[in-house]
Motif scaffolding. Structure first.
Motif, PDB file in Angstrom:
ATOM      1  N   MET A 130      -7.894 -20.324 -23.107  1.00 50.01           N
ATOM      2  CA  MET A 130      -8.069 -20.075 -21.679  1.00 50.01           C
ATOM      3  C   MET A 130      -8.340 -21.400 -20.982  1.00 50.01           C
ATOM      4  N   PRO A 131      -7.746 -21.642 -19.803  1.00 49.89           N
ATOM      5  CA  PRO A 131      -8.040 -22.890 -19.092  1.00 49.89           C
ATOM      6  C   PRO A 131      -9.522 -22.967 -18.706  1.00 49.89           C
ATOM      7  N   VAL A 132      -9.990 -24.183 -18.475  1.00 53.59           N
ATOM      8  CA  VAL A 132     -11.334 -24.375 -17.924  1.00 53.59           C
ATOM      9  C   VAL A 132     -11.178 -24.462 -16.418  1.00 53.59           C
ATOM     10  N   ALA A 219      -5.592 -24.848 -20.924  1.00 50.64           N
ATOM     11  CA  ALA A 219      -5.962 -24.369 -22.255  1.00 50.64           C
ATOM     12  C   ALA A 219      -5.357 -25.289 -23.306  1.00 50.64           C
ATOM     13  N   SER A 220      -6.134 -25.563 -24.365  1.00 54.40           N
ATOM     14  CA  SER A 220      -5.625 -26.373 -25.466  1.00 54.40           C
ATOM     15  C   SER A 220      -4.662 -25.539 -26.300  1.00 54.40           C
ATOM     16  N   ALA A 221      -3.678 -26.203 -26.856  1.00 62.60           N
ATOM     17  CA  ALA A 221      -2.738 -25.492 -27.716  1.00 62.60           C
ATOM     18  C   ALA A 221      -3.445 -24.911 -28.935  1.00 62.60           C
ATOM     19  N   ALA A 222      -4.410 -25.659 -29.435  1.00 58.11           N
ATOM     20  CA  ALA A 222      -5.193 -25.160 -30.566  1.00 58.11           C
ATOM     21  C   ALA A 222      -6.561 -25.801 -30.531  1.00 58.11           C
ATOM     22  N   LEU A 223      -7.577 -25.042 -30.883  1.00 55.89           N
ATOM     23  CA  LEU A 223      -8.930 -25.571 -30.945  1.00 55.89           C
ATOM     24  C   LEU A 223      -9.126 -26.299 -32.269  1.00 55.89           C
ATOM     25  N   SER A 224     -10.008 -27.302 -32.271  1.00 53.21           N
ATOM     26  CA  SER A 224     -10.355 -27.930 -33.534  1.00 53.21           C
ATOM     27  C   SER A 224     -11.027 -26.897 -34.420  1.00 53.21           C
ATOM     28  N   SER A 225     -10.959 -27.115 -35.714  1.00 51.38           N
ATOM     29  CA  SER A 225     -11.539 -26.139 -36.645  1.00 51.38           C
ATOM     30  C   SER A 225     -13.043 -26.005 -36.425  1.00 51.38           C
ATOM     31  N   ARG A 226     -13.717 -27.136 -36.090  1.00 51.06           N
ATOM     32  CA  ARG A 226     -15.168 -27.067 -35.880  1.00 51.06           C
ATOM     33  C   ARG A 226     -15.507 -26.273 -34.620  1.00 51.06           C
ATOM     34  N   LEU A 227     -14.717 -26.457 -33.565  1.00 50.66           N
ATOM     35  CA  LEU A 227     -14.972 -25.718 -32.335  1.00 50.66           C
ATOM     36  C   LEU A 227     -14.650 -24.234 -32.529  1.00 50.66           C
TER      37      LEU A 227
END
Length: 257
Positions: A130-132, A219-227
């Motif tokens: 989702m966009p910020v 929105a990011s294409a993919a979140l980092s694994s930690r996030l």
């Protein structure tokens, strides 16, 4: 009763120059509209305190005067006369100033009895895929629009929204938000994040407004694994517990790398 705190500030501050009979307020900030925005925002935050619904304008005025030793209008008049800031006369009172220059920071609600309530706009939630959104954009689609008023999103240097009488004609860079575009939630209602997102997206499609004008970032294409792991933890918590979490932006920025 004498305001000893105000007197104490006045007695310890450096002599302040006068211009056309207007005493200069004690502030080290850069002059101009940014200075007025900053000082009024801090006064609203202090007046609001822990009140979820915000603070009424008279209380904000009291706090502003306690902080700077001068009323709001005198502070603004000094900026106009001493520093050449262009603020039209009708915008030199607190409520009109907020509605013109601070809708990206402050939400104003006019109650049925005419009382104006100012509330600092909270940061919109961050959710996967989702966009910020800009804070004021989020609130514009969350809060109801009162009868006989029109809501406009101001898509200029300071993105914000304003509610004005029904006969008001839009200015350049204003795009109307209709009552059916909003969720109509009160400040104490639980927030349906996905519903707000969908309402904004539907409005963007209907008005032809570009997404870039209403977001901090897409929105990011993919979140980092930690996030992603952090979101999974939050989703696993009871709703009332998760709602109390406040995660600093620096933590989120660290986790996304």
């Amino acid at each position: 009763m004498t305001d000893t705190s105000a007197n104490a500030r006045a007695s310890t501050s450096k002599p302040r120059p006068r211009h056309d009979g207007v005493e200069a307020p004690a502030t080290d900030l850069v002059s101009g509209i940014p200075a007025v925005r900053h000082e009024l925002f801090e006064a609203i935050k202090e007046a609001q305190g822990e009140r979820p619904d915000g603070a009424n304008m008279p209380m904000v005025g009291v706090v502003f005067r306690q902080r700077l030793g001068v009323p709001f209008e005198q502070f603004v008049t000094f900026q106009v006369l001493q520093n050449g800031v262009k603020i039209p006369n009708p915008k030199r009172k607190m409520l009109p100033f907020i509605q013109e220059y601070m809708t990206d920071q402050v939400e104003v609600v006019i109650r049925e009895n005419g009382t104006a309530i100012a509330k600092v706009i909270d940061e919109p939630p961050i959710a996967p895929d989702m966009p910020v959104y800009q804070k004021s954009v989020w609130v514009a689609f969350l809060r109801p629009i009162r009868l006989r008023t029109r809501r406009f999103l101001k898509l200029d240097d300071h993105v914000g929204f304003t509610d004005l009488p029904a006969g008001t004609q839009p200015q350049p860079h204003w795009v109307e938000v209709l009552p059916g575009d909003t969720l109509g939630a009160s400040p104490t209602d639980p927030v349906d994040t996905l519903a707000v997102h969908h309402a904004i997206q539907a409005w963007l499609d209907r008005t032809g407004t570009d997404l870039s004008k209403v977001v901090v970032r897409p929105a990011s294409a993919a979140l980092s694994s930690r996030l992603q792991q952090l979101f999974e933890v939050i989703e696993a918590l009871p709703v009332d517990v998760a709602a109390q979490w406040q995660i600093p932006a620096t933590v989120l920025l660290h986790l996304k790398d």
